[in-house]
Design a protein around this motif. Structure first.
Motif, short mmCIF file in Angstrom:
data_model
loop_
_atom_site.label_atom_id
_atom_site.label_comp_id
_atom_site.label_asym_id
_atom_site.label_seq_id
_atom_site.Cartn_x
_atom_site.Cartn_y
_atom_site.Cartn_z
N PHE A 224 0.83 -1.04 0.15
CA PHE A 224 0.02 -0.09 0.00
C PHE A 224 0.89 1.18 0.02
O PHE A 224 1.85 1.37 0.88
CB PHE A 224 -0.80 0.04 1.17
CG PHE A 224 -1.92 0.97 1.36
CD1 PHE A 224 -3.11 1.02 0.70
CD2 PHE A 224 -1.57 2.15 1.86
CE1 PHE A 224 -4.08 1.95 0.88
CE2 PHE A 224 -2.58 3.38 1.74
CZ PHE A 224 -3.73 3.17 1.21
N GLY A 266 -3.48 3.68 8.65
CA GLY A 266 -4.60 2.70 8.81
C GLY A 266 -3.99 1.40 8.37
O GLY A 266 -4.54 0.34 8.72
N ALA A 267 -3.63 1.56 6.96
CA ALA A 267 -3.21 0.33 6.11
C ALA A 267 -2.25 -0.36 7.19
O ALA A 267 -2.45 -1.82 7.22
CB ALA A 267 -2.71 0.58 4.97
N ALA A 270 -3.80 -2.09 9.81
CA ALA A 270 -4.69 -3.38 9.58
C ALA A 270 -3.95 -4.58 8.93
O ALA A 270 -4.34 -5.63 8.53
CB ALA A 270 -5.54 -2.75 8.41
N THR A 272 -0.91 -4.75 6.68
CA THR A 272 0.05 -4.90 5.46
C THR A 272 1.17 -4.03 5.64
O THR A 272 1.03 -3.33 6.68
CB THR A 272 -0.87 -4.58 4.30
OG1 THR A 272 -0.16 -4.96 3.22
CG2 THR A 272 -1.12 -2.90 4.32
N GLY A 424 -9.71 -8.34 12.72
CA GLY A 424 -10.15 -9.24 11.87
C GLY A 424 -9.80 -10.74 12.32
O GLY A 424 -10.57 -11.66 11.58
N THR A 425 -8.66 -10.81 12.98
CA THR A 425 -8.37 -12.24 13.48
C THR A 425 -9.42 -12.58 14.47
O THR A 425 -9.86 -11.86 15.33
CB THR A 425 -7.08 -12.16 14.24
OG1 THR A 425 -6.10 -11.43 13.18
CG2 THR A 425 -6.61 -13.62 14.68
N ALA A 428 -10.40 -12.33 18.99
CA ALA A 428 -9.46 -11.17 19.74
C ALA A 428 -9.88 -9.91 19.03
O ALA A 428 -10.38 -9.89 17.79
CB ALA A 428 -8.02 -11.41 19.50
N LEU A 429 -9.87 -8.90 19.72
CA LEU A 429 -10.20 -7.57 19.32
C LEU A 429 -8.96 -6.74 19.46
O LEU A 429 -7.92 -7.10 20.44
CB LEU A 429 -11.24 -7.01 19.89
CG LEU A 429 -12.69 -7.61 19.73
CD1 LEU A 429 -13.56 -7.10 20.67
CD2 LEU A 429 -13.25 -7.63 18.25
N GLU B 42 -15.43 -9.41 15.54
CA GLU B 42 -14.25 -9.20 15.12
C GLU B 42 -13.98 -8.51 13.55
O GLU B 42 -12.76 -8.15 13.28
CB GLU B 42 -13.53 -10.70 15.18
CG GLU B 42 -13.33 -11.43 16.28
CD GLU B 42 -14.38 -12.21 16.78
OE1 GLU B 42 -15.56 -11.83 16.48
OE2 GLU B 42 -14.09 -13.19 17.17
N GLN B 43 -15.19 -8.55 13.20
CA GLN B 43 -15.29 -7.87 11.73
C GLN B 43 -15.67 -6.29 11.67
O GLN B 43 -15.59 -5.99 10.52
CB GLN B 43 -16.02 -8.73 10.89
CG GLN B 43 -15.58 -10.22 10.37
CD GLN B 43 -14.29 -10.17 9.83
OE1 GLN B 43 -13.37 -10.50 10.32
NE2 GLN B 43 -14.20 -9.65 8.25
N PHE B 45 -14.84 -2.57 12.55
CA PHE B 45 -13.63 -1.83 12.95
C PHE B 45 -14.13 -0.43 13.00
O PHE B 45 -14.83 0.41 12.02
CB PHE B 45 -12.41 -1.64 11.59
CG PHE B 45 -11.40 -1.29 12.30
CD1 PHE B 45 -10.35 -1.86 12.79
CD2 PHE B 45 -11.04 0.18 12.23
CE1 PHE B 45 -8.97 -1.24 13.00
CE2 PHE B 45 -9.87 0.72 12.67
CZ PHE B 45 -8.70 -0.03 13.22
N VAL B 79 -7.55 1.56 6.51
CA VAL B 79 -7.94 0.26 7.10
C VAL B 79 -9.10 -0.58 5.95
O VAL B 79 -8.52 -1.92 5.62
CB VAL B 79 -8.51 0.40 8.23
CG1 VAL B 79 -9.38 -0.95 8.75
CG2 VAL B 79 -7.69 0.95 9.26
N THR B 82 -6.96 -2.07 3.02
CA THR B 82 -6.12 -3.17 3.33
C THR B 82 -6.95 -4.49 3.50
O THR B 82 -6.60 -5.29 3.33
CB THR B 82 -5.47 -2.86 4.63
OG1 THR B 82 -4.44 -1.63 4.25
CG2 THR B 82 -4.72 -3.88 5.02
N ASN B 83 -8.20 -4.22 4.22
CA ASN B 83 -8.90 -5.18 4.56
C ASN B 83 -10.56 -4.92 4.25
O ASN B 83 -11.15 -4.51 5.24
CB ASN B 83 -8.73 -5.72 6.17
CG ASN B 83 -9.49 -7.03 6.47
OD1 ASN B 83 -10.13 -7.59 5.60
ND2 ASN B 83 -9.32 -7.75 7.52
N LEU B 86 -13.71 -6.02 6.39
CA LEU B 86 -14.04 -5.57 7.77
C LEU B 86 -15.19 -4.36 7.39
O LEU B 86 -15.29 -3.81 6.33
CB LEU B 86 -12.95 -4.41 8.31
CG LEU B 86 -11.54 -5.57 8.78
CD1 LEU B 86 -10.67 -4.52 9.24
CD2 LEU B 86 -12.06 -6.49 10.00
#
Lengths: 584, 287
Positions: A224, A266-267, A270, A272, A424-425, A428-429, B42-43, B45, B79, B82-83, B86
């Motif tokens: 990115f 942000g990227a 997240a 990457t 997103g894992t 966990a948050l 978890e999804q 943000f 964010v 990248t994903n 989310l």
């Protein structure tokens, strides 16, 4: 007469294809197996003004251009006037005689070699448009130098193939028109002639710093890149746009530098590898978010390409005046890393390292470059792309979280580095906060939390210093036991290496200490390099900023300083004279 | 993955909003909305800026980033690109988004980045103790507009519409069911969504109170508003005074920014291997 080295200058107005012509010429010598250094000088405008491309070609490695020129290719009269004082005694001019008549007052009368070429007439003869005149001039140049013209023809075919055979054909006609005209009228008259060494492709590249950084970033896995256009950093952005898509890289041109750095944070947060690039003014705008990267422990990579400041300064010229700014940029205290490559190989290597260090230590890293490095063409062995080291530090896989519960983004650890989880894992948050926060990442303003989190961020330093001690944070060029050492960083490296070559021929006992990892400052490596030596500081700025750091961190104070701050890079000839003066 | 419920979306962080703050209603509506959608915790943000609204980050247990003043949108953009799996929500204050960060709004809107912007619009700066916000009504008195705000208020819905936002709505914290519906619609909308939320700062703004809004707001859907009609949306967005519309002003389906990126067609950037293969060909052109 056959020479093993030559310096040329192509000059004219913006819009006449000066950069293109200079680069084609550079590439022609490069393809002939010669080492080339090319450098473009242009004001901040699109049409008119005065642009010139200086290039030096030799049968051995060249690290810099020289101000002294053997052959000027002048597409306008101003080029003759402006550069006359730099033309060597045995040098000469190829110029557009349709534009500059024989009685023009800018044509030198001091017995220089003169090669008037009627560019407009020849252009009309071959049925081309005015933009082809620079190519005609190139043909004439190669004729005068008695250089293999077919090399240029091959390059033109490669360059214009996608525009169709007609365009290639026209370029070939233009080269031949210039070549034949000059051969017929000025054959073997010029002192400087140079031969191709080899016509087979070497395992070498002719590449500017911008592209070396971009390729390094891509090899490091940068996925990115978001940047707002600003000279001299835009080359990296353009390369990412042109080449990134095919490799699955997202490149973005946002509304401002502020947006760029926030997007990149942000990227990176997240999960990457992400990077932004800018110049001084843009980095000023980024500093608030840069501090956020420090606070949130986000691995951030910023390429800061310096130009002449302060303020708008000289937008298209070089300088090294942002070192202390970059090291101290932003409010608050947090660790950061600053790397300063001095050539294209180091640009490639340090960019890769920047990504690894950013993730290993979860902090922002600056790659500090400048216009001279970013936009000059360097000859280098091709970069090694296999086995590029990628170390993501304590980044956890995106598989369901099984670690210590609850997951705490800013957990206290022995080395101050917390396990990093990608949002997103499952199970966990991830919480993080630009405000003082607890281990959980939620806001907490208690004094104990503030102090402990601050300590945590600096707790990384011992591990970081240990890691860096294995890097070439400082390089010594030349004999280690020399009596004198030139001390510098960044792009002056090229001119210094050239100066060193001359001074060594004069049997001077001198070497060059180049500092590449400037923050955190490699105190013991620098002190070791300086021990017992007389020191001369060379910097492309007004106040000797590296000198200030040296004074701050070591017992050394460098009193002899060679500084240049007119927006132009050091000229090896002039630099050598100034060092000789210092050595007296 | 955990399905959100109103209960498990709670964090144990102490809430520091003033008693009677409109943010409590907004928080309740947000949690109820997330609990009703099929997205696991978890999804999500959540990005917040600086101001009283920013503390929302501490009170909703999803992935979150409490960023700097005015910059939720670019951070969220990074964010999301990248994903993109989310669901990315920005909460911003009126000072945060419409003063400091206004420049990002038209760009996020026109790009149609698939993120949702919920603005806490209470027409006053709260956390800095009561200065005039850009959305404050002309004549509003505060410590920074002692003689009354001299300039007309900034109109975020018109800015969004003029920036080709694909979802423009307004809700208010006095009708949480209605607000929840708008939040849900915004999250389910494919593209950028602005949901401006009238919120009440009990401590510093004694003019735009619950009663002020209760007396004035009406629902667009009750008056047959066609949210696919840009002209109608613009006309309704102009309305201010005795009657103030809330609801969905405008929605259109158009390609989102990601649709223009072939590199994200197959899978999210985060799922792709870091170091690409075949970089050697990049260096060929320099040979």
């Amino acid at each position: 007469m056959q020479q093993d080295e030559i310096s040329l200058l192509v000059g004219g107005e913006a819009g006449q294809g000066i950069n293109a012509a200079g680069f084609l010429l550079a590439k022609s010598f490069f393809r002939g197996g010669l080492h080339v250094f090319g450098s473009i000088d242009y004001p901040s405008l699109i049409r008119g003004g005065h642009n010139f491309y200086t290039l030096r070609a030799a049968g051995y490695p060249v690290y810099s251009h020289w101000d002294t020129i053997n052959l000027v290719i002048a597409l306008d009269a101003l080029t003759m006037k402006r550069h006359h004082k730099h033309v060597s005694k045995d040098g000469g001019y190829i110029y557009d005689s349709d534009r500059i008549p024989a009685d023009h007052h800018d044509i030198p009368t001091d017995k220089k070699f003169l090669c008037p070429i009627p560019l407009k007439t020849l252009q009309k003869e071959i049925g081309g448009t005015p933009v082809i005149r620079n190519v005609i001039a190139l043909g004439a140049t190669l004729a005068v130098l008695d250089y293999d013209v077919t090399i240029l023809e091959v390059i033109l075919r490669e360059n214009f193939q996608r525009k169709g055979d007609k365009v290639v054909e026209m370029n070939h006609r233009a080269v031949r028109a210039g070549y034949d005209y000059a051969k017929k009228n000025f054959s073997n008259e010029f002192t400087y002639q140079i031969k191709a060494i080899s016509k087979t492709k070497q395992n070498r590249i002719l590449i500017p710093g911008s592209e070396a950084i971009a390729v390094g970033a891509m090899a490091a896995g940068c996925k990115f890149y978001s940047a707002y256009p600003m000279t001299p950093s835009s080359g990296v952005l353009h390369f990412f746009f042109a080449q990134g898509e095919q490799f699955g890289i997202v490149t973005h041109q946002p509304e401002s530098e502020i947006a760029a750095i926030n997007m990149v944070i942000g990227a990176a947060h997240a999960g990457t590898r992400a990077m932004t690039g800018t110049s001084g003014g843009g980095f000023c705008l980024m500093t608030e978010a840069f501090s956020m990267a420090g606070m949130t422990e986000t691995p951030l990579v910023v390429m800061l390409g310096q130009r002449t400041g302060p303020s708008t300064g000289l937008p298209t010229y070089t300088g090294q005046s942002d070192l202390l700014f970059a090291i101290h940029a932003s409010h608050g205290e947090f660790p950061r890393i600053l790397l300063a490559p001095g050539d294209v190989q180091e640009s490639f290597d340090l960019t890769i390292d920047a990504f690894n260090l950013a993730e290993q230590f979860q902090l922002p890293v600056i790659i500090l470059t400048d216009k001279h490095l970013l936009e000059s063409h360097y000859t280098n062995d091709t970069f090694k792309l296999d086995n590029v080291p990628i170390d993501r530090g304590k980044l956890l896989p995106m598989t369901p979280y099984k670690g210590e519960k609850p997951y705490l983004r800013h957990r206290y650890t022995d080395d101050g580095i917390s396990p990093r989880l990608i949002p997103g894992t499952p199970n966990a948050l991830v919480h993080t906060d630009s405000a003082v926060h607890k281990e959980s990442g939620f806001q907490g303003d208690h004094c104990e939390i503030a102090e402990r989190q601050a300590n945590k961020r600096y707790q990384k330093m011992p591990t970081l210093m240990k890691t860096l001690s294995k890097r070439d944070t400082v390089k010594i060029h030349g004999p280690h036991d020399a009596k004198t050492s030139i001390v510098s960083w960044g792009s002056p490296k090229g001119a210094i290496l050239e100066a060193l070559r001359i001074l060594h021929k004069e049997h001077q006992s001198i070497n060059f200490t180049q500092i590449l990892y400037i923050e955190p400052f490699p105190v013991s490596e620098v002190e070791k390099a300086f021990q017992g030596k007389r020191l001369i500081l060379v910097e492309n700025n007004q106040t000797g900023q590296l000198g200030s750091l040296i004074q701050q961190y070591t017992d050394y104070k460098i009193n002899y300083r060679i500084l240049r701050y007119d927006g132009r890079p050091f000229d090896p000839g002039d630099l050598t004279d100034r060092i000789r003066e210092a050595l007296k | 993955m955990q399905k959100p419920t109103v209960e498990n979306l709670d964090t144990l962080e102490p809430n520091t909003w003033c008693k009677g703050c409109g943010n409590f209603g907004l928080l309740r509506a947000l949690k109820a909305t997330l609990a009703e959608l099929e997205v696991p915790k978890e999804q999500y943000f959540l990005v917040t800026g600086i101001g009283c609204h920013g503390k929302l980050y501490n009170y909703v247990d999803v992935n979150g980033f409490h960023g700097i003043h005015g910059r939720t949108l670019p951070l969220a953009t990074g964010v999301k690109l990248t994903n993109h799996e989310l669901t990315v929500i920005c909460a911003a204050g009126d000072g945060d988004q419409y003063d400091e960060g206004l420049g990002h709004l038209p760009h996020a809107a026109r790009r149609n980045i698939d993120i949702k912007l919920f603005t806490h619009d209470n027409k006053v700066y709260g956390l800095t103790t009561g200065q005039t916000a850009p959305t404050a009504i002309q004549g509003y008195r505060s410590k920074t507009t002692l003689h009354g705000a001299p300039s007309p208020r900034l109109e975020p819905l018109k800015i969004a519409l003029a920036s080709n936002a694909s979802f423009v709505a307004r809700g208010w914290v006095g009708d949480l069911e209605h607000l929840k519906g708008l939040m849900k619609a915004a999250i389910q909308h494919r593209g950028f969504a602005l949901l401006d939320i009238f919120q009440v700062c009990f401590t510093f703004n004694r003019e735009q109170t619950f009663q002020f809004y209760r007396d004035r707001v009406y629902k667009l859907e009750d008056e047959g508003h066609d949210s696919s009609d840009l002209h109608q949306a613009w006309t309704r967005a102009q309305e201010w005074g005795d009657r103030i519309p809330i609801g969905l002003f405008y929605q259109e389906n158009r390609p989102i920014y990601r649709d223009s990126l072939p590199q994200l067609k197959k899978e999210a950037l985060i799922k792709q291997p870091l170091a690409p293969k075949g970089l050697e060909k990049l260096l060929k052109e320099f040979m």
